[in-house]
Design a protein around this motif. Structure first.
Motif, PDB file in Angstrom:
ATOM      1  N   VAL A 106       1.143  -1.610  -0.107  1.00  0.00           N
ATOM      2  CA  VAL A 106      -0.515   0.031   0.279  1.00  0.00           C
ATOM      3  C   VAL A 106       0.479   1.132  -0.252  1.00  0.00           C
ATOM      4  CG1 VAL A 106      -1.699  -1.576   1.144  1.00  0.00           C
ATOM      5  CG2 VAL A 106      -0.352   0.573   2.856  1.00  0.00           C
ATOM      6  N   PHE A 107       0.565   2.781  -0.363  1.00  0.00           N
ATOM      7  CA  PHE A 107       0.855   3.443  -0.829  1.00  0.00           C
ATOM      8  C   PHE A 107       1.061   4.053   0.702  1.00  0.00           C
ATOM      9  CE2 PHE A 107       0.567   2.684  -4.557  1.00  0.00           C
ATOM     10  CZ  PHE A 107       1.720   2.644  -5.144  1.00  0.00           C
ATOM     11  N   GLY A 108       1.628   4.133   1.496  1.00  0.00           N
ATOM     12  CA  GLY A 108       1.567   4.482   3.797  1.00  0.00           C
ATOM     13  C   GLY A 108       1.460   5.736   3.486  1.00  0.00           C
ATOM     14  N   GLY A 109       1.873   7.226   2.368  1.00  0.00           N
ATOM     15  CA  GLY A 109       2.000   8.293   2.536  1.00  0.00           C
ATOM     16  C   GLY A 109       0.365   8.919   1.630  1.00  0.00           C
ATOM     17  N   LEU A 110      -0.581   7.436   1.345  1.00  0.00           N
ATOM     18  CA  LEU A 110      -1.771   8.393   0.679  1.00  0.00           C
ATOM     19  C   LEU A 110      -2.713   7.295   2.060  1.00  0.00           C
ATOM     20  CD1 LEU A 110      -1.274   7.054  -3.076  1.00  0.00           C
ATOM     21  CD2 LEU A 110      -1.061   9.932  -1.655  1.00  0.00           C
ATOM     22  N   THR A 111      -3.861   8.545   1.742  1.00  0.00           N
ATOM     23  CA  THR A 111      -5.709   7.318   2.349  1.00  0.00           C
ATOM     24  C   THR A 111      -5.502   6.657   2.367  1.00  0.00           C
ATOM     25  OG1 THR A 111      -6.757   8.850   1.449  1.00  0.00           O
ATOM     26  CG2 THR A 111      -5.887  10.050   3.017  1.00  0.00           C
ATOM     27  N   VAL A 112      -6.339   5.960   2.572  1.00  0.00           N
ATOM     28  CA  VAL A 112      -7.312   4.717   2.051  1.00  0.00           C
ATOM     29  C   VAL A 112      -7.887   5.123   1.174  1.00  0.00           C
ATOM     30  CG1 VAL A 112      -8.874   3.160   2.358  1.00  0.00           C
ATOM     31  CG2 VAL A 112      -7.177   3.848   4.401  1.00  0.00           C
ATOM     32  N   ASP A 113      -8.563   6.223   0.817  1.00  0.00           N
ATOM     33  CA  ASP A 113      -9.198   6.045  -0.443  1.00  0.00           C
ATOM     34  C   ASP A 113      -8.438   6.924  -1.348  1.00  0.00           C
ATOM     35  OD1 ASP A 113     -11.744   7.377  -1.550  1.00  0.00           O
ATOM     36  OD2 ASP A 113     -11.212   9.326  -1.622  1.00  0.00           O
TER      37      ASP A 113
END
Length: 254
Positions: A106-113
């Motif tokens: 997952v892209f940790g710096g991005l939100t779930v959305d």
């Protein structure tokens, strides 16, 4: 804990009653001087869960990566009757193979959305399948993915793949390192997904395999050494110990 029903709807045809969605034939992978996969062949039925089992280091993850072109390979890979072994990875994914890697990515710096909008820019967490299978992600839509627990990140990884239409889903050790409660939650999602999308699952948790898998393929030293029903394998303690080196009594409960 009480055993839950298996993933396959009893009204659906059994895996043996329909043709395979994916066929792997004489698959070889070499890294330098190492012959990692040595003629691996098996089918993934068009329904249910096929568990790819084996001790650590026998080539399970390499098999998944080879199928989608992330490992140098030779042999035949057939998806819904079409050979794909010469296609690049992006085309293989677009052809209908979904891949959930072991490390989630997952892209940790991005939100779930935002993670989900990379696949579905219009809906993200508002996509119907997210609300149905991953309600916790809807509630955490504005939370950065890097702050989620391992199990929640696994749900993001699964949800992201399921936003695309897939013919078969490859899932690599989705419960590795998760607490028992989260193992059960991931198993519930996989069981539900498998009602409509066949899954090729790499997993070490044998109670989970017993619960949701229909068939098993066992690798050893880069070769297939056993194919058969999941229930039959895990019910045979001697065979399980011989092929996998584990006992059901030592495994956690999914």
């Amino acid at each position: 804990m009480t055993e839950q029903p298996t993933a396959r709807d009893p009204r659906s045809p059994s895996p043996s009653e329909v043709g395979p969605v994916l066929t792997v034939a004489d698959l070889h992978v070499r890294y330098g001087g190492s012959h990692v996969l040595q003629g691996v062949s098996f089918d993934v039925p068009a329904t249910g869960v096929t568990a790819l089992l084996g001790r650590n280091g026998v080539g399970k993850t390499t098999t998944l990566k080879a199928i989608i072109g992330l490992a140098p390979r030779s042999g035949r890979i057939v998806l819904r009757g079409k050979e794909i072994q010469d296609e690049p990875t992006p085309r293989i994914i677009r052809a209908g193979i979904g891949y959930v890697p072991e490390d989630r990515e997952v892209f940790g710096g991005l939100t779930v959305d935002e993670n989900l909008r990379l696949v579905d820019p219009d809906l993200g967490v508002d996509a119907p399948i997210v609300g149905r299978l991953f309600p916790d992600l809807v509630a955490r839509g504005k939370q950065r993915a890097g702050t989620l627990s391992g199990g929640q990140q696994q749900m993001v990884s699964l949800a992201r793949v399921l936003l695309r239409t897939t013919s078969v889903l490859l899932v690599d050790e989705p419960t590795k390192g998760l607490a028992p409660k989260l193992v059960t939650e991931v198993a519930d999602v996989l069981a539900e997904v498998a009602r409509t999308t066949p899954i090729l699952l790499v997993e070490q948790n044998l109670p989970l395999v017993r619960r949701i898998a229909d068939t098993v393929v066992v690798l050893d030293a880069g070769q297939v050494v056993h194919r058969g029903g999941a229930a039959e394998l895990v019910a045979d303690a001697d065979l399980t110990r011989e092929l996998l080196g584990v006992s059901m009594r030592r495994e956690g409960v999914a």
